[in-house]
Scaffold this active site. Structure first.
Site: not given
Ligand SMILES: *Cc1c(COP(=O)(O)O)cnc(C)c1O
Length: 328
Positions: A51, A304
């Protein structure tokens, strides 16, 4: 819409402010799938999730006047932390509105970064009402977690790094909540390699983007507790960008049970030696659950985020045989 050029611009803008993360081969997953599988280690990004890319791109694009007014956003935790970090770096004030579903470990990190934290209601939608009020009454600048061109372009820089490290990539698995990550990555990869397949992955418990794709319009889903807490919340009934982009760019969508997500977290820890939060482990979980029809390699997975409560992580990797649906 967001194009390759916007993502390339974002990349030059955020260079030096965020890490470019490695794409590393996974021996165990490659063996299980019978084709090369590589992990994009975006959980090792500063603030513990990808993010920071979108948040930094958006913050660096603000005018001096906007910076002085301060920024505001709703968040399931990781966007709030990234935005607070990026805002502090330029001396701007950040206000983060969250529901009571956001885990305590994520709240305390955001507070530690000096943001103004407001906990409102039981869902993202309720927290969003406070955001709308602050934009209206206090003239704070709205930088939402996904439905914003600068945020999507920032997340898309991950796609540029994947295609450079793996030019023959056939399939990319991306966790999906509001779809900013998937939309950005898919835009970057398909601009260079249109035949690559981008597959979205969410938890079965409250997957708003999947429900909206099925309905052909933004729909509200009940927000439930899940191991993949970062994937909770709606896509916004007035969604402007990410639904249309996911409609065009995603080739398939997979939903996972809580025990499948737990298996992903466990595999990441035991076999890859990585600590992941539930949302970060859904790509691994989707491969382990063999839920993707006609899977072609080489495969890249986006890990992510890693901002899991460590007590919960210990329970999950210990394989405590508790029913996970509804109690996490
Ligand atoms: C926000 C987030 C997502 C998903 O991202 P989007 O852009 O909202 O689809 C996936 N994994 C993690 C760890 C996140 O913080």
């Amino acid at each position: 819409m967001i194009e390759l050029g916007d993502i390339q611009d974002a990349r030059s803008r955020i260079k030096g402010h965020v890490l470019s993360t490695p794409l590393v081969p996974s021996a165990t997953l490659s063996e299980i799938c019978g084709t090369p599988v590589a992990l994009k280690l975006e959980h090792c990004q500063t603030t513990g999730s990808f993010k920071l890319r979108g948040a930094t791109n958006a913050i660096l694009r603000l005018t001096d006047g906007e910076r002085a007014r301060g920024v505001v956003a709703v968040s399931t935790g990781n966007h709030g932390r990234a935005l607070s970090f990026a805002a502090r770096a330029v001396g701007a004030r950040a206000t983060i509105c969250m529901s009571r579903l956001v885990p305590e470990n994520k709240l305390s990190e955001i507070r530690r970064l000096g943001a103004d934290v407001r906990i409102i209601g039981e869902s993202q939608d309720e927290a969003q009402e406070e955001v709308d009020r602050l934009v209206c009454e206090d003239r704070l600048v709205l930088l939402p977690p996904f439905d914003h061109p600068a945020i999507i372009a920032g997340q898309g820089t991950i796609g540029l790094e994947i295609i450079e490290a793996m030019p023959d990539v056939a399939t990319v698995l991306v966790p999906v909540s509001g779809g900013g990550l998937a939309a950005g990555i898919a835009t970057a990869i398909k601009a260079v390699r249109p035949q690559a397949r981008i597959i979205g992955v969410s938890m079965a418990r409250g997957a708003a983007m999947k429900a909206s794709l099925d309905a052909g319009r933004p729909v509200q889903v009940e927000e439930l507790r899940t191991l993949a807490d970062a994937l909770g919340g709606g896509i916004g009934l007035d969604n402007k960008l990410t639904l249309a982009m996911c409609q065009t760019l995603l080739d398939d969508f997979v939903l996972l049970s809580e025990s499948e997500i737990a298996a992903g977290i466990r595999h990441a820890y035991e076999n890859e030696r990585e600590v992941l939060e539930g949302a970060g482990a859904v790509g691994i979980a989707a491969l382990l659950a063999q839920k993707i029809a006609g899977l072609r390699g080489p495969i890249a997975l986006v890990l992510s985020g890693r901002n899991i409560d460590m007590e919960l992580h210990r329970r999950v990797v210990a394989g405590v045989n508790e029913p996970l649906e509804g109690v996490v």
